[in-house]
Motif scaffolding. Structure first.
Motif, short mmCIF file in Angstrom:
data_model
loop_
_atom_site.label_atom_id
_atom_site.label_comp_id
_atom_site.label_asym_id
_atom_site.label_seq_id
_atom_site.Cartn_x
_atom_site.Cartn_y
_atom_site.Cartn_z
N ALA A 235 0.81 -1.22 0.00
CA ALA A 235 0.00 0.00 0.00
C ALA A 235 0.84 1.27 0.00
N TYR A 236 2.03 1.22 0.61
CA TYR A 236 2.80 2.45 0.79
C TYR A 236 4.22 2.37 0.20
N TRP A 237 4.97 1.37 0.63
CA TRP A 237 6.39 1.39 0.27
C TRP A 237 6.64 1.12 -1.20
N LEU A 238 6.02 0.10 -1.75
CA LEU A 238 6.25 -0.21 -3.16
C LEU A 238 5.81 0.93 -4.08
N PRO A 239 4.61 1.53 -3.90
CA PRO A 239 4.25 2.67 -4.74
C PRO A 239 5.23 3.84 -4.59
N MET A 240 5.70 4.07 -3.37
CA MET A 240 6.66 5.15 -3.14
C MET A 240 7.97 4.85 -3.86
N GLU A 241 8.46 3.65 -3.72
CA GLU A 241 9.71 3.26 -4.38
C GLU A 241 9.56 3.34 -5.89
N SER A 242 8.43 2.89 -6.40
CA SER A 242 8.20 2.93 -7.85
C SER A 242 8.12 4.35 -8.37
N SER A 243 7.53 5.24 -7.58
CA SER A 243 7.38 6.62 -8.04
C SER A 243 8.73 7.34 -8.14
N PHE A 244 9.70 6.93 -7.34
CA PHE A 244 11.05 7.49 -7.47
C PHE A 244 11.73 6.97 -8.73
N GLY A 245 11.34 5.78 -9.18
CA GLY A 245 11.94 5.20 -10.38
C GLY A 245 13.42 4.95 -10.19
N GLU A 246 14.19 5.23 -11.24
CA GLU A 246 15.63 4.98 -11.18
C GLU A 246 16.34 5.89 -10.18
N ALA A 247 15.68 6.96 -9.77
CA ALA A 247 16.30 7.90 -8.82
C ALA A 247 16.22 7.39 -7.38
N ALA A 308 11.56 17.91 -6.30
CA ALA A 308 12.98 17.55 -6.46
C ALA A 308 13.25 16.83 -7.77
N LEU A 309 12.29 16.02 -8.22
CA LEU A 309 12.44 15.29 -9.48
C LEU A 309 11.64 15.94 -10.60
N LEU A 310 11.09 17.12 -10.31
CA LEU A 310 10.38 17.93 -11.30
C LEU A 310 9.24 17.17 -11.98
N GLN A 311 8.45 16.46 -11.17
CA GLN A 311 7.28 15.77 -11.69
C GLN A 311 5.99 16.56 -11.44
N GLU A 312 6.15 17.82 -11.03
CA GLU A 312 5.00 18.69 -10.83
C GLU A 312 4.21 18.83 -12.12
N LYS A 313 2.89 18.69 -12.03
CA LYS A 313 2.04 18.73 -13.22
C LYS A 313 1.68 20.17 -13.63
N ASP A 314 1.59 21.08 -12.68
CA ASP A 314 1.21 22.45 -13.02
C ASP A 314 2.39 23.16 -13.68
N PRO A 315 2.25 23.64 -14.92
CA PRO A 315 3.40 24.21 -15.64
C PRO A 315 3.95 25.48 -15.00
N GLU A 316 3.11 26.29 -14.39
CA GLU A 316 3.60 27.53 -13.77
C GLU A 316 4.42 27.23 -12.52
N ILE A 317 3.94 26.32 -11.70
CA ILE A 317 4.70 25.94 -10.51
C ILE A 317 5.98 25.22 -10.92
N LYS A 318 5.88 24.36 -11.92
CA LYS A 318 7.07 23.62 -12.37
C LYS A 318 8.15 24.57 -12.89
N ALA A 319 7.76 25.63 -13.59
CA ALA A 319 8.74 26.60 -14.09
C ALA A 319 9.51 27.24 -12.93
N CYS A 320 8.81 27.55 -11.84
CA CYS A 320 9.48 28.11 -10.66
C CYS A 320 10.45 27.10 -10.05
N LEU A 321 10.02 25.85 -9.99
CA LEU A 321 10.87 24.80 -9.43
C LEU A 321 12.12 24.58 -10.28
N GLU A 322 11.97 24.66 -11.59
CA GLU A 322 13.13 24.50 -12.48
C GLU A 322 14.16 25.59 -12.23
N ASP A 323 13.69 26.81 -11.98
CA ASP A 323 14.62 27.91 -11.67
C ASP A 323 15.36 27.65 -10.37
#
Length: 556
Positions: A235-247, A308-323
């Motif tokens: 329920a928790y650990w595997l989805p969390m681990e998978s969401s990080f992917g290779e990172a 941290a991995l820039l998976q934010e869906k909102d483009p305006e927030i993501k642009a701030c995070l990229e900076d």
């Protein structure tokens, strides 16, 4: 605890099944590990004077009493990599031998029935070794000689193929003799007396390359009742681990450090993350409370992945995070974890989040331009939100920023502009970031990408006689003072064509000069008649005024 030195083939021969608990890391031996094992097998297989070769230890236990007549099922605490790799090696040897007319006292059927399968069993009990779910399908398909799925484990597949290729070119008798000489120390734990987690930690301290992420996962899940353990993992650990992917391998440890920083307001050293985690989350707590903590970690992990991995869906927030990410200041991450949680809990509107991110970026960048030390930023950001009244979130944060003094000072407009005008920004750690932001000043759409451009010194680093003449008798001092400053720098795709050309040549070069440049940064250059100290200062002032609006000071 009972320890026995035994050839690994004999260790596997009697009917039994080893299984890897769901929480252990996946099979992780790289080709280099297999190459070393293969060299050892070749060496000892040829040398008749070598009677054995120590492969390492395998630590295991019976998780529950065995009923009479039942198959022995043994939980592997440590040794997954050795057991799995040996299975691949034995399988490869059997498949190469199969159908060959060789003088060797073994064949595929006996290799399989002795060391890979429990011949009298059916279903999952038929296999000597069961891996975690994501690896198990690949191993079974290899054992059963089935086509591998697209999602097959790359390491299992490639390591099997490596052994098969090596065996096809080798003396099969020597290979088998070498494998027979491999020995392990089999360590069987007594479930009533031995603590598997403490033993696991002890093994890690002697040199096993296990990350804090591995240790933390095992610490949480090892020793839990089976159904509860499965629920936490699935329920928790595997989805969390998978969401990080290779990172996951590289970034999860840092996430836990930032999570602990947020929860405890103390910053653990990355090397002591596991110990600090155990202090924060004792394994003596009740199941319900433990599940609440794991659920909390999983929720914050989603926030971390977004920024941290820039998976934010909102483009305006993501642009701030990229900076922010381009500034390379991950010390802000504990702060961002709490901001994201407050946003998720609807304590913040999207516009507030964007302004907070701009304030963070501006604070960090202004301090860098003004040469304020960075070694206190982690402490500043770990406690900043303690000063915030969340019922008046944005205003109180701005007030906290504006009231910062001494080492935490937020540079004011006059300080920022003064230092920006004379700063050697060419050798600054993020000059492209600075020029990109200035180029896109006041643009909300069709932002210019500067990836294909290089930084150009309008007054070049190597001055020709014409340049010296244009600059005047103080040319040397002018170049020394202003060469790398913002007023003298721009972006171009024609750096090599410009070289040390005069200003007018750079400005008027057909189809390539400043006059035909599509970049806003070059508009003043396109209009200028000369390029001297006054022109550099004038352009610097213009860009510095834009910088004040890009990297904001908190007003309220």
């Amino acid at each position: 605890m009972e320890a026995t030195v035994i050839p690994i083939l004999r260790f596997l021969q009697e009917p039994k099944q080893f299984f890897i608990p769901i929480f252990q890391r996946m099979y992780s031996w790289e080709k280099s590990h297999c190459e070393q094992l293969w060299k050892d097998i070749e060496r000892i297989g040829i040398d008749s004077e070598v009677s054995s070769h120590f492969l390492g230890s395998i630590v295991y236990m019976e998780p529950e009493p065995k009923a009479i007549g039942d198959m022995r099922r043994l939980l592997v605490i440590d040794g997954q990599q050795r057991l799995t790799t040996l299975s691949l090696l034995v399988l490869a040897l059997g498949n190469v031998i199969d159908g060959e007319d060789v003088d060797i006292d073994i064949d595929l059927k006996r290799l399989s029935n002795y060391y890979l399968f429990n011949a009298e069993e059916e279903g999952e009990l038929r296999y000597k070794l069961l891996l975690t779910k994501r690896d198990q399908e690949t191993l079974i398909n290899l054992l059963e000689n089935r086509a591998l799925p697209a999602t097959a484990s790359t390491l299992l597949k490639n390591n099997y193929r490596f052994f098969e290729e090596q065996i096809r070119g080798a003396n099969l008798k020597h290979v088998y003799e070498g494998i027979q000489k491999l020995k392990i120390v089999g360590i069987m734990l007594d479930r009533s007396e031995d603590n598997p987690q403490l033993i696991f930690e002890s093994l890690n301290s002697t040199g096993l390359n296990l990350s804090p992420a591995d240790l933390i996962r095992n610490y949480i899940l090892m020793g839990q009742e089976s159904s509860f353990q499965n629920r936490l993992y699935e329920a928790y650990w595997l989805p969390m681990e998978s969401s990080f992917g290779e990172a996951y391998a590289k970034r999860f440890d840092r996430f836990i450090r930032d999570y602990l920083t947020l929860k405890t307001r103390q910053i653990p050293n990355i090397k002591s993350v596991y110990d600090k985690f155990k202090e924060y989350l004792p394994n003596t707590m009740a199941s319900e409370k433990l599940e609440d903590h794991v659920k909390d970690i999983s929720r914050y992990a989603k926030h971390y992945i977004n920024f941290a991995l820039l998976q934010e869906k909102d483009p305006e927030i993501k642009a701030c995070l990229e900076d922010i990410q381009e500034l390379r200041v991950d010390v802000v991450y504990p702060f961002l974890l709490e901001v994201y949680e407050d946003y998720a809990q609807k304590r913040l509107e999207k516009a507030d989040v964007i302004e907070i991110l701009r304030l963070i970026e501006s604070y960090v960048f202004r301090r860098a331009i003004c040469n304020w030390p960075t070694n206190r930023l982690n402490r500043i950001f770990s406690t900043l939100l303690l000063k915030v009244d969340k019922s008046n979130y944005l205003r109180s944060l701005k007030q906290a920023f504006s009231e910062m003094r001494t080492y935490s000072h937020y540079p004011k407009d006059n300080e920022f502009k003064r230092d920006l005008l004379v700063k050697d920004v060419y050798n600054f750690r993020v000059p492209k970031y600075l020029l990109r932001k200035l180029e896109n000043y006041d643009r909300t759409k069709e932002l210019a990408s500067v990836d294909e451009y290089t930084i150009e010194h309008v007054m070049p680093q190597k001055l020709s006689d014409d340049w010296k003449s244009d600059l005047g008798e103080n040319w040397s001092q002018i170049q020394e003072k202003w060469l790398h400053t913002i007023g003298n720098l721009t972006l171009t795709g024609y750096n090599s064509e410009y070289s040390s050309s005069t200003f007018k040549e750079k400005r008027d070069l057909p189809d390539k000069g400043f006059r035909t440049s599509p970049l806003y940064l070059n508009e003043r250059l396109a209009r200028a008649e000369t390029w001297d100290e006054a022109a550099i200062l004038e352009r610097g002032e213009e860009l510095a005024e834009k910088a004040l609006k890009l990297w904001i000071y908190p007003t309220f």
